[in-house]
Design an enzyme around this catalytic site. Sequence first.
Site, short mmCIF file in Angstrom:
data_model
loop_
_atom_site.label_atom_id
_atom_site.label_comp_id
_atom_site.label_asym_id
_atom_site.label_seq_id
_atom_site.Cartn_x
_atom_site.Cartn_y
_atom_site.Cartn_z
NE ARG A 48 -6.98 -5.79 -1.62
CZ ARG A 48 -7.25 -4.60 -1.06
NH1 ARG A 48 -8.22 -3.86 -1.54
NH2 ARG A 48 -6.53 -4.15 -0.06
CG HIS B 220 -2.47 -3.08 1.84
ND1 HIS B 220 -2.89 -2.79 3.12
CD2 HIS B 220 -3.54 -2.80 1.04
CE1 HIS B 220 -4.14 -2.38 3.10
NE2 HIS B 220 -4.56 -2.39 1.85
CG HIS B 221 -4.76 -7.89 -0.43
ND1 HIS B 221 -5.90 -7.79 0.36
CD2 HIS B 221 -4.98 -8.93 -1.26
CE1 HIS B 221 -6.77 -8.71 0.00
NE2 HIS B 221 -6.24 -9.42 -0.99
CD GLU C 144 -6.37 3.48 -3.39
OE1 GLU C 144 -5.90 2.53 -2.73
OE2 GLU C 144 -6.83 3.35 -4.52
NE ARG D 7 -4.78 0.18 -2.50
CZ ARG D 7 -5.61 -0.40 -1.67
NH1 ARG D 7 -5.53 -1.69 -1.43
NH2 ARG D 7 -6.55 0.29 -1.07
CG HIS E 55 -1.99 1.03 1.18
ND1 HIS E 55 -1.73 2.37 1.28
CD2 HIS E 55 -3.32 0.91 0.98
CE1 HIS E 55 -2.88 3.04 1.16
NE2 HIS E 55 -3.85 2.17 0.98
#
Length: 630
Positions: free
Chosen positions: A492, A452-453, A326, A350, A313
Amino acid sequence: MCKFVKKKKGIDIMRKMGKKLVSMALAASMVLSMTACGGKTEETEAANTEAATTKAAETETETEAEAEAGNQQADIVVIGAGGAGMSAAIQAVQDGATDVVVLEKMPIVGGNTTRATGGLNAAETQYQKAEGIEDSVELFVEDTMKGGKELNDKELVTTMAEQSNDALEWVNELGADLTVVGMFGGASVKRIHRPSDTSAVGPVLVKTFSSQLEELGVPVLLNTKAETILVDENGAVSGVKVTDKDGNTTTIDCTSVVLATGGFGSNEEMVVEYKPNLAGFCTTNHAGATGDGIAMAKEIGAAFVDMDQIQTHPTVNPETQTMYTEGVRGNGAILVNKEGKRFVDELETRDVVSEAILKQTDGVCYLLFDQAVRESLAAIEGYIKAGIVTEADTPEELGEALGIDGAALAETLTAYAGYQAAGKDDEFGRESMELPLNQPKYYAALCAPAIHHTMGGVKINTSCEVLKEDGTAVSGLFAAGEVTGGVHGANRLGGNAVTDIVVFGRIAGSSAASYVEANGGHTEAEIKVEKAEEAAAPEVQGNYKDGVYEGTGKGNNGEIKVKVTVEGGNVVAVELVEHSETDGIYQTAEESVTAQIIKKQTTEVDTVSGATNTSKGIMEAVAQALSTAK
Ligand code: ADP
């Protein structure tokens, strides 16, 4: 090995069961007491009588034997009380499943979902239509595929987009109120749906889901870690081995499992194994995001996709690891480097923004905004309260306060106001420029990218069945949320995680309920949880002066004020007076920490993992209050 008694079950039984189960949500330190089905209920007997075939009778005998051996019983075990797991449990019950139990290894529910700050992406919604926003399922699919560099599983993406509006309506019916539509990176139109008070979406969802589970009487067993998913000789799910908070290992026999354990963004070893260049990166993930579900699914032959696709992120405070949503950029903020200059289209995806930041001096930048942006988003107040935003009356003074070139900062803002007025960003081609950024005060927050993900994970189909390498499903095993791979491809989009967990959580819950319906449930569970809060009573004699005292401590987001009541020399109650901690996290820390203080009559107690600063703040506040009670 287990076979299952086909039961005739109805909503009435479910309701009666629900009343007997003491559900718990958002509560830490609860005592888990799982009763083996030896002490069966009348409803259980009735249900089993209805299923009295010879085979069933034999099976019943086996099940009894297992129960005597100490196993617990449930139809559906949901592993993980984040957004996906809670959505699955609620939907399973709404579809008529009766014995659903949710396991959560942490002392609080919510996982990474609590940290979701943005909202839920949905297309063709009533809220978009009311604003005249033209969107479509096709455009949502197109944006998601483009954002994910076409690595996404298009069937999963299509399912997500098609069901996004239903998912939005569903969470709103449960009470979430995601009614404000906004712009987020990678979306062609305003598509993200946020709470009407513009607060962060995660705590709102977690609270909504927790309350619903409580209402439905679904037990949520905190501090209970799933260790292994058990399968029978045919490879079908037959149970889950769990460890409770005291370290006791037990087995819950079940027909179906929903794996919703989230990602592995807090497991540095695993992150580096799949993406070595992320060594040393900080993370936005909660402590429980350690990839347990990946390990459990691997043991029983699941296939995996895109494991090396890990998203950073772009806007995370490198010191406190606070993530700036965001939405700040979506509502108008820009990014500037230490030279006071913009360097990227702030609303790019991102991965692009993260990469651009890493190329700037010291690999950091500032999120820059004005008073109008501040007033447009409640989340910003949290960052300001946490002391991680620098403010000044002019761009020049802001530059001075940051130790960077204030004149350059002012020049950048003047140029941006020009682009905004012209509706054309000549430098970086940013399309959505909500505000001119010329209304004092001016604000800047230091940021850098953080893990982040984790986009990769267990391979699923559109029914959320967990697939093996040969394409067949692991019978009885369903998965949803960040533990799965394929939905987000290589990147994502903001707002798609929430859509993912709700859409696929619901599908997994429905699929598990249908599977139990088709294959027969287990014997009725009597899984009880008892609130530690109710049991909290002094275990030792305190030595304080009777009275009511107030104290203050420093929590994660600011001051925490408490009122402490002493009776008979003992601390008997700790009440919250004021705080600005994250909703959900505060309550959990409060319940655990205050229960321990009351039991032990000291403020030297354990912190709640995932809520360490909040726990410490409460302990400090109580200690300060008690300093005058000696
Ligand atoms: P998602 O967004 O996919 O719902 P979250 O991170 O929000 O993911 O939630 C996943 C939840 O699963 C977290 O609360 C996490 O603590 C929990 N969890 C992870 N591993 C286990 C495990 N082995 N047993 C029980 N709960 C687990």
